[in-house]
Design a protein around this motif. Structure first.
Motif, PDB file in Angstrom:
ATOM      1  N   LYS A  66       1.647  -2.524  -5.249  1.00 20.99           N
ATOM      2  CA  LYS A  66       0.618  -2.247  -6.238  1.00 20.99           C
ATOM      3  C   LYS A  66       1.035  -1.070  -7.122  1.00 20.99           C
ATOM      4  O   LYS A  66       1.767  -0.183  -6.671  1.00 20.99           O
ATOM      5  CB  LYS A  66      -0.711  -1.926  -5.563  1.00 20.99           C
ATOM      6  CG  LYS A  66      -1.313  -3.080  -4.791  1.00 20.99           C
ATOM      7  CD  LYS A  66      -2.645  -2.685  -4.175  1.00 20.99           C
ATOM      8  CE  LYS A  66      -3.263  -3.839  -3.397  1.00 20.99           C
ATOM      9  NZ  LYS A  66      -4.561  -3.450  -2.784  1.00 20.99           N
ATOM     10  N   ASN A  67       0.568  -1.067  -8.358  1.00 20.72           N
ATOM     11  CA  ASN A  67       0.802   0.053  -9.253  1.00 20.72           C
ATOM     12  C   ASN A  67       0.243   1.331  -8.628  1.00 20.72           C
ATOM     13  O   ASN A  67      -0.930   1.388  -8.271  1.00 20.72           O
ATOM     14  CB  ASN A  67       0.117  -0.216 -10.600  1.00 20.72           C
ATOM     15  CG  ASN A  67       0.491   0.798 -11.661  1.00 20.72           C
ATOM     16  OD1 ASN A  67       0.797   1.943 -11.363  1.00 20.72           O
ATOM     17  ND2 ASN A  67       0.456   0.378 -12.907  1.00 20.72           N
ATOM     18  N   GLU A  69       1.548   2.652  -5.847  1.00 13.82           N
ATOM     19  CA  GLU A  69       1.882   2.645  -4.417  1.00 13.82           C
ATOM     20  C   GLU A  69       3.274   3.229  -4.185  1.00 13.82           C
ATOM     21  O   GLU A  69       4.192   3.021  -4.976  1.00 13.82           O
ATOM     22  CB  GLU A  69       1.818   1.209  -3.885  1.00 13.82           C
ATOM     23  CG  GLU A  69       1.921   1.098  -2.382  1.00 13.82           C
ATOM     24  CD  GLU A  69       1.671  -0.312  -1.880  1.00 13.82           C
ATOM     25  OE1 GLU A  69       1.640  -0.501  -0.652  1.00 13.82           O
ATOM     26  OE2 GLU A  69       1.524  -1.226  -2.726  1.00 13.82           O
ATOM     27  N   THR A  88       2.810  -3.684 -10.704  1.00 12.77           N
ATOM     28  CA  THR A  88       2.331  -4.492  -9.587  1.00 12.77           C
ATOM     29  C   THR A  88       3.208  -5.733  -9.485  1.00 12.77           C
ATOM     30  O   THR A  88       3.537  -6.349 -10.501  1.00 12.77           O
ATOM     31  CB  THR A  88       0.861  -4.909  -9.806  1.00 12.77           C
ATOM     32  OG1 THR A  88       0.047  -3.737  -9.834  1.00 12.77           O
ATOM     33  CG2 THR A  88       0.380  -5.829  -8.701  1.00 12.77           C
ATOM     34  N   LYS A 105       7.107  -9.175 -11.372  1.00 11.82           N
ATOM     35  CA  LYS A 105       5.828  -8.651 -11.830  1.00 11.82           C
ATOM     36  C   LYS A 105       4.714  -9.689 -11.682  1.00 11.82           C
ATOM     37  O   LYS A 105       4.941 -10.891 -11.794  1.00 11.82           O
ATOM     38  CB  LYS A 105       5.918  -8.241 -13.303  1.00 11.82           C
ATOM     39  CG  LYS A 105       7.011  -7.244 -13.623  1.00 11.82           C
ATOM     40  CD  LYS A 105       7.101  -7.020 -15.123  1.00 11.82           C
ATOM     41  CE  LYS A 105       8.311  -6.214 -15.510  1.00 11.82           C
ATOM     42  NZ  LYS A 105       8.437  -6.091 -16.982  1.00 11.82           N
ATOM     43  N   ASP A 109       1.068  -6.815 -15.605  1.00  9.31           N
ATOM     44  CA  ASP A 109       2.408  -6.313 -15.890  1.00  9.31           C
ATOM     45  C   ASP A 109       3.357  -7.412 -16.360  1.00  9.31           C
ATOM     46  O   ASP A 109       4.477  -7.133 -16.766  1.00  9.31           O
ATOM     47  CB  ASP A 109       3.002  -5.641 -14.647  1.00  9.31           C
ATOM     48  CG  ASP A 109       2.292  -4.336 -14.330  1.00  9.31           C
ATOM     49  OD1 ASP A 109       2.185  -3.500 -15.240  1.00  9.31           O
ATOM     50  OD2 ASP A 109       1.849  -4.156 -13.197  1.00  9.31           O
TER      51      ASP A 109
END
Length: 253
Positions: A66-67, A69, A88, A105, A109
């Protein structure tokens, strides 16, 4: 002659070279086949040997990321360096030769869209990864301030005299096109961006209104022009125009 910079989004491959003559509608860049992939240079960012990348990774092939993370971390005696993902996606593979993590992606994204085409005929004078500059014979008008990028479409004139353009003045007929008005209220700008108006040309841009659009992630191309330029454009209502707020230029065809 006018110089027209055209922005090339990330994930696109250029189809033209410097010095090439192009016609209106010709493809300048196409979406790359690998645009859905991302390469994260873990070894370089953490300053570790590429072949030892697996020791520091917190994600393996097949794992979701995840973005925001943490995907890798390097501990020392006094601190821990953590590498956070900016996208992500799903981990596809590990490139041990370069020390990179390869992700596919997903969600917002993923790059999508059609070809980037030339709005006018001209000659390519400069080619960069993120921009192609054209020299065109079409007459260009110069603005005083701009924000939001570039757009093209039919020019719609909204005549309100000394009064600001309000939200009620923005109609579905303007979707995908450029709106010309003397002044725009914050409500009108937000509605225009939300409805899909391609761009706005005004006699004045309020910096506070621009901040509101940016906070709402509404990237509406807007160009501020002087009175003489505005009056010239008003006579061109109904024609197709190309607006570049970065170069502060608007071309009429």
């Amino acid at each position: 002659m006018s110089l027209l910079p055209i922005q090339i989004p990330t994930g696109y491959t250029l189809s033209v070279q410097s010095g090439e003559t192009v016609v209106a509608g010709q493809v300048l860049a196409r979406l790359s086949s690998d645009a859905s992939l991302a390469r994260i240079q873990v070894a370089s960012l953490l300053n570790i040997p590429p072949k030892k990348i697996k020791k520091y990774l917190r994600k393996n092939p097949g794992d979701m990321v995840k973005n925001g993370e943490i995907i890798a971390a390097k501990a020392s005696f006094i601190s821990i360096s953590e590498l956070v993902s900016q996208i992500t996606g799903t981990v596809l593979s590990i490139d041990e030769s370069k020390g990179d993590l390869i992700l596919e992606k997903t969600g917002q994204d993923v790059v999508s869209g059609g070809d980037v085409v030339s709005p006018f005929a001209g000659v390519v004078t400069d080619v960069q990864e993120s921009q192609v500059t054209l020299s065109t014979k079409d007459g260009g008008l110069v603005g005083t301030k701009g924000t939001g990028g570039s757009a093209k479409g039919q020019l719609f004139l909204i005549e309100t005299g000394q009064q600001a353009v309000e939200g009620a003045h923005i109609t579905v007929a303007m979707i995908g096109n450029i709106v010309l008005g003397s002044l725009f209220s914050k409500e009108a700008l937000v509605k225009a961006s939300g409805m899909g108006v391609a761009g706005v040309v005004s006699l004045k841009i309020d910096d506070e209104d621009i901040m509101v659009l940016e906070q709402k992630r509404m990237l509406l191309p807007i160009l501020e022009v002087d009175l003489q330029t505005w009056q010239t454009l008003a006579k061109q209502a109904g024609k197709n125009v190309y607006l570049d707020s970065v170069a502060k230029t608007i071309l009429v065809s």
